[in-house]
Design an enzyme around this catalytic site. Structure first.
Site, mmCIF file in Angstrom:
data_model
loop_
_atom_site.group_PDB
_atom_site.id
_atom_site.type_symbol
_atom_site.label_atom_id
_atom_site.label_comp_id
_atom_site.label_asym_id
_atom_site.label_seq_id
_atom_site.Cartn_x
_atom_site.Cartn_y
_atom_site.Cartn_z
ATOM 1 N N GLU A 161 5.957 -6.468 -11.505
ATOM 2 C CA GLU A 161 5.637 -6.013 -10.158
ATOM 3 C C GLU A 161 5.461 -7.191 -9.213
ATOM 4 O OE1 GLU A 161 2.318 -3.464 -7.615
ATOM 5 O OE2 GLU A 161 2.124 -3.598 -9.798
ATOM 6 N N THR B 4 2.222 0.043 -7.270
ATOM 7 C CA THR B 4 1.500 -0.140 -8.529
ATOM 8 C C THR B 4 1.416 1.162 -9.303
ATOM 9 O OG1 THR B 4 0.217 -1.982 -7.634
ATOM 10 C CG2 THR B 4 -0.693 -0.858 -9.555
ATOM 11 N N LYS C 90 2.209 -8.556 -13.577
ATOM 12 C CA LYS C 90 2.190 -8.921 -12.163
ATOM 13 C C LYS C 90 1.782 -10.377 -12.114
ATOM 14 C CE LYS C 90 0.704 -7.640 -7.568
ATOM 15 N NZ LYS C 90 0.289 -6.530 -6.703
ATOM 16 N N GLY D 199 2.249 2.632 -2.924
ATOM 17 C CA GLY D 199 2.281 3.272 -4.236
ATOM 18 C C GLY D 199 3.091 2.534 -5.271
ATOM 19 N N ALA E 162 4.547 -8.405 -5.068
ATOM 20 C CA ALA E 162 3.409 -8.139 -4.182
ATOM 21 C C ALA E 162 3.946 -7.760 -2.812
ATOM 22 C CB ALA E 162 2.506 -9.364 -4.068
ATOM 23 N N GLY E 163 3.489 -6.637 -2.272
ATOM 24 C CA GLY E 163 3.941 -6.221 -0.957
ATOM 25 C C GLY E 163 5.437 -5.969 -0.947
ATOM 26 N N GLY F 222 0.783 -1.226 0.000
ATOM 27 C CA GLY F 222 0.000 0.000 0.000
ATOM 28 C C GLY F 222 0.812 1.271 0.000
#
Length: 207
Positions: free
Chosen positions: A98, A16, A32, A14, A100-101, A12
């Site tokens: 990308e 992406t 992704k 930014g 994740a987290g 969370g």
């Protein structure tokens, strides 16, 4: 041919949004491989809206998981077994991949994203927020990547300017400072492209 992995210091922050901006600036393909959580739409949907690239440049995920949590657990809840062989890099270039987290988020019960990044062996960009706590999170992330021999391309900051924190991370982490995206009050393709052009030099991603 240019290809980057984008990871973050946390979820969370930014990542992406930055990935969308970089994809647009390079007219790249976006991928992704594992999406966990679909309530607010998949990240590829946001990138498709914001990057301004042809629809075919936004590649489908290998795994689309329902629950917004770590992929290893989201897969278990969905009754899915993640096969790491399925995460081989696609051939398209330029390419923005990308995670994740953060870098140590588990993909499976025995493998983290950092382990997968080491397999891919692509230059990796760390997206870091500028708020309180970022120095610790950023330096830990850099250590985790380098301990696996992952090439670190630089740090991209997201948030309000914090000169001391940004400079400290890059000096102590011995890493390139790529630039900063501010928090945008209006987030659309045009505003994001303008903010990226102001905050970053495209040469930092092509040299």
């Amino acid at each position: 041919m240019t290809a980057f992995v984008v990871t973050g210091t946390d979820t969370g922050i930014g990542k992406t949004i930055f990935s969308a901006a970089l994809t647009g600036a390079l007219n790249a393909h976006y991928w992704k491989p594992v999406q966990a959580g679909l309530d607010d739409g998949a990240d590829r949907d946001h990138v498709a809206r914001l990057a301004g690239v042809p629809a075919e440049h936004v590649l489908p995920e290998v795994y689309r998981l329902s629950t917004p949590c770590s992929p290893h657990r989201a897969a278990e809840l969905d009754g899915v077994v993640i096969d790491l062989a399925d995460l081989a890099l696609p051939p398209q270039r330029p390419l923005v991949v990308e995670g994740a987290g953060g870098a140590l988020v588990p993909v499976t019960r025995s493998t983290t994203y950092a382990d997968v990044f080491a397999w891919w062996n692509l230059p990796t960009i760390v997206v870091a927020r500028t708020a309180l706590g970022t120095i610790n999170h950023s330096l830990l992330t850099l250590e985790a990547l380098r301990s696996r021999g992952i090439p670190v391309h630089g740090v991209a900051f997201v948030g309000e300017a914090n000169e001391d924190s940004e400079a400290t991370i890059c000096a102590m982490g011995d890493v390139r400072r790529l630039g900063r995206l501010p928090i945008l009050q209006r987030l659309d393709q045009q505003s994001l492209a303008i903010a990226f052009a102001k905050g970053f030099s495209i040469a930092s991603f092509t040299d």
